[in-house]
Motif scaffolding. Structure first.
Motif, mmCIF file in Angstrom:
data_model
loop_
_atom_site.group_PDB
_atom_site.id
_atom_site.type_symbol
_atom_site.label_atom_id
_atom_site.label_comp_id
_atom_site.label_asym_id
_atom_site.label_seq_id
_atom_site.Cartn_x
_atom_site.Cartn_y
_atom_site.Cartn_z
ATOM 1 N N SER A 38 0.712 -1.252 -0.045
ATOM 2 C CA SER A 38 0.046 -0.041 0.099
ATOM 3 C C SER A 38 0.949 1.211 0.099
ATOM 4 O O SER A 38 0.268 2.337 -0.136
ATOM 5 C CB SER A 38 -0.800 0.124 1.289
ATOM 6 N N ASN A 39 2.345 1.304 0.089
ATOM 7 C CA ASN A 39 3.030 2.309 0.101
ATOM 8 C C ASN A 39 3.466 2.861 -1.205
ATOM 9 O O ASN A 39 4.338 3.247 -1.502
ATOM 10 C CB ASN A 39 4.036 1.999 0.809
ATOM 11 N N ILE A 40 2.329 3.247 -1.766
ATOM 12 C CA ILE A 40 2.463 3.770 -3.271
ATOM 13 C C ILE A 40 3.089 5.409 -3.080
ATOM 14 O O ILE A 40 3.814 5.810 -3.975
ATOM 15 C CB ILE A 40 1.110 4.023 -4.061
ATOM 16 N N ASP A 41 2.702 6.065 -1.979
ATOM 17 C CA ASP A 41 3.290 7.606 -2.069
ATOM 18 C C ASP A 41 4.773 7.485 -1.673
ATOM 19 O O ASP A 41 5.444 8.239 -2.390
ATOM 20 C CB ASP A 41 2.443 8.393 -1.009
ATOM 21 N N LYS A 42 5.017 6.321 -0.835
ATOM 22 C CA LYS A 42 6.841 6.386 -0.746
ATOM 23 C C LYS A 42 7.328 5.922 -1.891
ATOM 24 O O LYS A 42 8.566 6.457 -2.213
ATOM 25 C CB LYS A 42 6.895 5.467 0.333
ATOM 26 N N ARG A 43 6.896 5.168 -2.529
ATOM 27 C CA ARG A 43 7.530 4.568 -3.858
ATOM 28 C C ARG A 43 7.537 5.889 -4.738
ATOM 29 O O ARG A 43 8.583 5.991 -5.607
ATOM 30 C CB ARG A 43 6.870 3.387 -4.443
ATOM 31 N N GLN A 44 6.503 6.581 -5.015
ATOM 32 C CA GLN A 44 6.553 7.607 -5.929
ATOM 33 C C GLN A 44 7.413 8.715 -5.681
ATOM 34 O O GLN A 44 8.412 9.234 -6.506
ATOM 35 C CB GLN A 44 5.070 8.165 -6.149
ATOM 36 N N ILE A 45 7.675 9.089 -4.354
ATOM 37 C CA ILE A 45 8.517 10.158 -4.043
ATOM 38 C C ILE A 45 9.978 9.529 -4.162
ATOM 39 O O ILE A 45 10.943 10.682 -4.654
ATOM 40 C CB ILE A 45 8.169 10.691 -2.725
ATOM 41 N N MET A 46 10.126 8.487 -4.028
ATOM 42 C CA MET A 46 11.556 7.960 -4.268
ATOM 43 C C MET A 46 11.895 7.988 -5.931
ATOM 44 O O MET A 46 12.974 8.505 -6.323
ATOM 45 C CB MET A 46 11.785 6.541 -4.001
ATOM 46 N N ARG A 47 11.216 7.675 -6.590
ATOM 47 C CA ARG A 47 11.219 7.850 -8.200
ATOM 48 C C ARG A 47 11.228 9.329 -8.443
ATOM 49 O O ARG A 47 12.093 9.575 -9.486
ATOM 50 C CB ARG A 47 9.728 7.109 -8.945
ATOM 51 N N ASP A 48 10.461 10.149 -7.842
ATOM 52 C CA ASP A 48 10.589 11.454 -8.227
ATOM 53 C C ASP A 48 11.842 12.280 -7.910
ATOM 54 O O ASP A 48 12.108 13.505 -8.075
ATOM 55 C CB ASP A 48 9.217 12.245 -7.933
ATOM 56 N N THR A 49 12.549 11.890 -6.891
ATOM 57 C CA THR A 49 13.593 12.377 -6.287
ATOM 58 C C THR A 49 15.141 11.641 -6.298
ATOM 59 O O THR A 49 15.546 11.682 -7.603
ATOM 60 C CB THR A 49 13.541 12.694 -4.831
ATOM 61 N N TRP A 50 15.350 11.024 -5.374
ATOM 62 C CA TRP A 50 16.808 10.494 -5.322
ATOM 63 C C TRP A 50 17.219 9.308 -6.328
ATOM 64 O O TRP A 50 18.366 9.197 -6.771
ATOM 65 C CB TRP A 50 17.463 10.039 -4.044
ATOM 66 N N LEU A 51 16.316 8.547 -6.871
ATOM 67 C CA LEU A 51 16.366 7.352 -7.830
ATOM 68 C C LEU A 51 16.799 8.170 -9.222
ATOM 69 O O LEU A 51 17.382 7.397 -10.233
ATOM 70 C CB LEU A 51 15.240 6.540 -8.235
ATOM 71 N N HIS A 52 16.647 9.278 -9.301
ATOM 72 C CA HIS A 52 17.096 10.191 -10.714
ATOM 73 C C HIS A 52 18.451 10.355 -10.497
ATOM 74 O O HIS A 52 19.400 10.522 -11.716
ATOM 75 C CB HIS A 52 16.391 11.541 -10.833
ATOM 76 N N LEU A 53 19.183 10.652 -9.305
ATOM 77 C CA LEU A 53 20.687 11.047 -9.235
ATOM 78 C C LEU A 53 21.516 10.131 -9.495
ATOM 79 O O LEU A 53 21.449 8.760 -9.403
ATOM 80 C CB LEU A 53 20.727 11.481 -7.470
ATOM 81 N N GLY A 54 22.415 10.529 -10.212
ATOM 82 C CA GLY A 54 23.624 9.704 -10.665
ATOM 83 C C GLY A 54 23.371 9.125 -12.177
ATOM 84 O O GLY A 54 23.965 8.158 -12.221
ATOM 85 N N GLN A 55 22.409 9.573 -12.798
ATOM 86 C CA GLN A 55 21.861 9.080 -14.285
ATOM 87 C C GLN A 55 21.953 10.226 -15.011
ATOM 88 O O GLN A 55 20.828 10.784 -15.284
ATOM 89 C CB GLN A 55 20.661 8.213 -13.901
ATOM 90 N N PRO A 56 23.063 10.754 -15.695
ATOM 91 C CA PRO A 56 24.449 10.115 -15.542
ATOM 92 C C PRO A 56 25.224 10.857 -14.055
ATOM 93 O O PRO A 56 24.827 11.877 -13.902
ATOM 94 C CB PRO A 56 25.210 10.390 -16.898
#
Length: 383
Positions: A60-78
């Protein structure tokens, strides 16, 4: 008659040979059958990866997954920063008894100081590097109601980043089994060098972590010939605790942990990195490993007997049950809400109200003294 006997013998031998070959093929295919524990028969193919990010999350933690996609999972690419200097990274050698020589307290303090100096002077570079990484949100799907299952299917169709585990009921009591199923699935289906395990309330400065991990890996490869007949060190990188008492009450109660009077040294669960070979060890022995309530205590216990594990204690991992005093060097930050994750992504120094910080008894951070008994491991405070 003798000729007939010879023909019968030859015919029997041929039948035995082909039958044996048939049985061997069956057994070989069974041995290679992937993810027997997790039940996953197929995952989307992907080129060889440097880092896999495994996020343990609830259905049920869709909001937590979404904020991770929208923030730090972008970092380092490239990666936008120059290589972290190899001289700043410690790669351990073996002592005369065949054990890895861990960093001393003085060395940990020195490396933190030079990292802060590097932070002060680092600038982005035009020669950006593309490091192959992939993230997965691990979720058990056994027994889910239809509405939740449909929501997950919709989310998966949109993002294709859910690791759905069909043989696992997603409840707190199954966290360790969830870790086993996830590592089993990823190890069998993907080639990668390192795995970063985090919870879904953890924020990672992924660009900085990835940059340093790449440097460590490059330096290890360069030094490989120096190890001769010794195995290469296998990285287990996080914030370690060796003096935690075994819980006897509450949801973390461990009724079967009788190996010692304290938990065996382990990396705190908000986030840590382990090498692929350690993942393989866990996956290949998953049917034989004792499971405990805490998945992170379990990992520390499973890896305890291996002499070539490099347990890298790093005070930049703020990964305990509550945040420590806010510091700019923190690289992995646990217990952050979606709002606080957005603040961090917007480059705010701290992810909680500094004005009210003193009212909380936040645990002090420490350097780990590997030369002392476990109960005295953590007395050297980071100033």
């Amino acid at each position: 008659m003798r000729r007939m006997n010879n023909l019968v013998t030859l015919f029997t031998a041929m039948i035995a040979f082909f039958f044996g070959s048939f049985i061997t093929r069956i057994l070989t295919s069974v041995d290679k059958c992937p993810t027997l524990k997790s039940g996953l028969a197929k995952l989307e193919p992907h080129p060889e990866l440097f880092l896999v990010i495994l996020v343990l999350t609830a259905p049920s933690n869709i909001d937590k997954r979404q904020i991770m996609r929208d923030t730090w999972l972008h970092l380092g690419q490239p990666l936008k920063y120059p290589y972290y200097p190899e001289d700043f990274v410690y790669v351990p050698n073996f002592d005369k008894n065949g054990h890895l020589i861990m960093e001393t307290v003085a060395e940990q303090e020195y490396r933190l100081r030079i990292y802060l100096d590097w932070l002060d002077g680092v600038q982005t570079t035009h020669n950006k590097r593309v490091i192959k990484i992939k993230h997965f949100f691990a979720i058990g799907t056994e027994g889910l109601n239809n509405n939740v299952r449909l929501d997950l299917e919709k989310e998966q169709k949109t993002y294709k980043d859910l690791l759905l585990l069909p043989r696992l009921q997603d409840v707190y009591a199954n966290l360790t089994e969830k870790m086993l199923h996830a590592i089993d699935a990823l190890t069998h289906h993907y080639k990668f060098s390192y795995l970063l395990k985090v919870d879904d309330d953890t924020y990672v400065k992924l660009d900085y972590l990835l940059n340093e991990l790449v440097t460590y890996d490059r330096k290890l490869i360069r030094k490989a010939t120096e190890y001769h007949t010794q195995p290469l060190p296998e990285l287990y990188w996080g914030y370690f605790n060796g003096r935690a008492n075994i819980k006897m009450k509450g949801q973390w109660s461990e009724t079967n942990y009788y190996l010692s009077n304290r938990y065996i040294t382990y990396a705190l669960g908000g986030g840590y990195v382990i090498s692929r070979h350690l993942c393989e060890f866990i996956a290949n022995n998953s049917k034989h490993l004792s499971t405990y309530v805490s998945e992170d205590i379990s990992v520390g216990t499973w890896l305890a007997p291996l002499r070539h594990v490099y347990r890298r204690h790093d005070s930049r991992f703020d990964t305990g049950y509550m945040p420590r005093k806010c510091r700019r060097q923190h690289m992995v930050l646990h217990k952050r809400t979606p709002t606080l994750m957005q603040d961090l992504y917007n480059e705010k120094l701290c992810s909680f109200n500094v004005a009210n910080e003193e009212q909380y008894r936040r645990p002090p951070e420490y350097y780990y003294d590997w030369k002392k008994p476990a109960e005295k491991c953590c007395d050297n405070i980071v100033l």
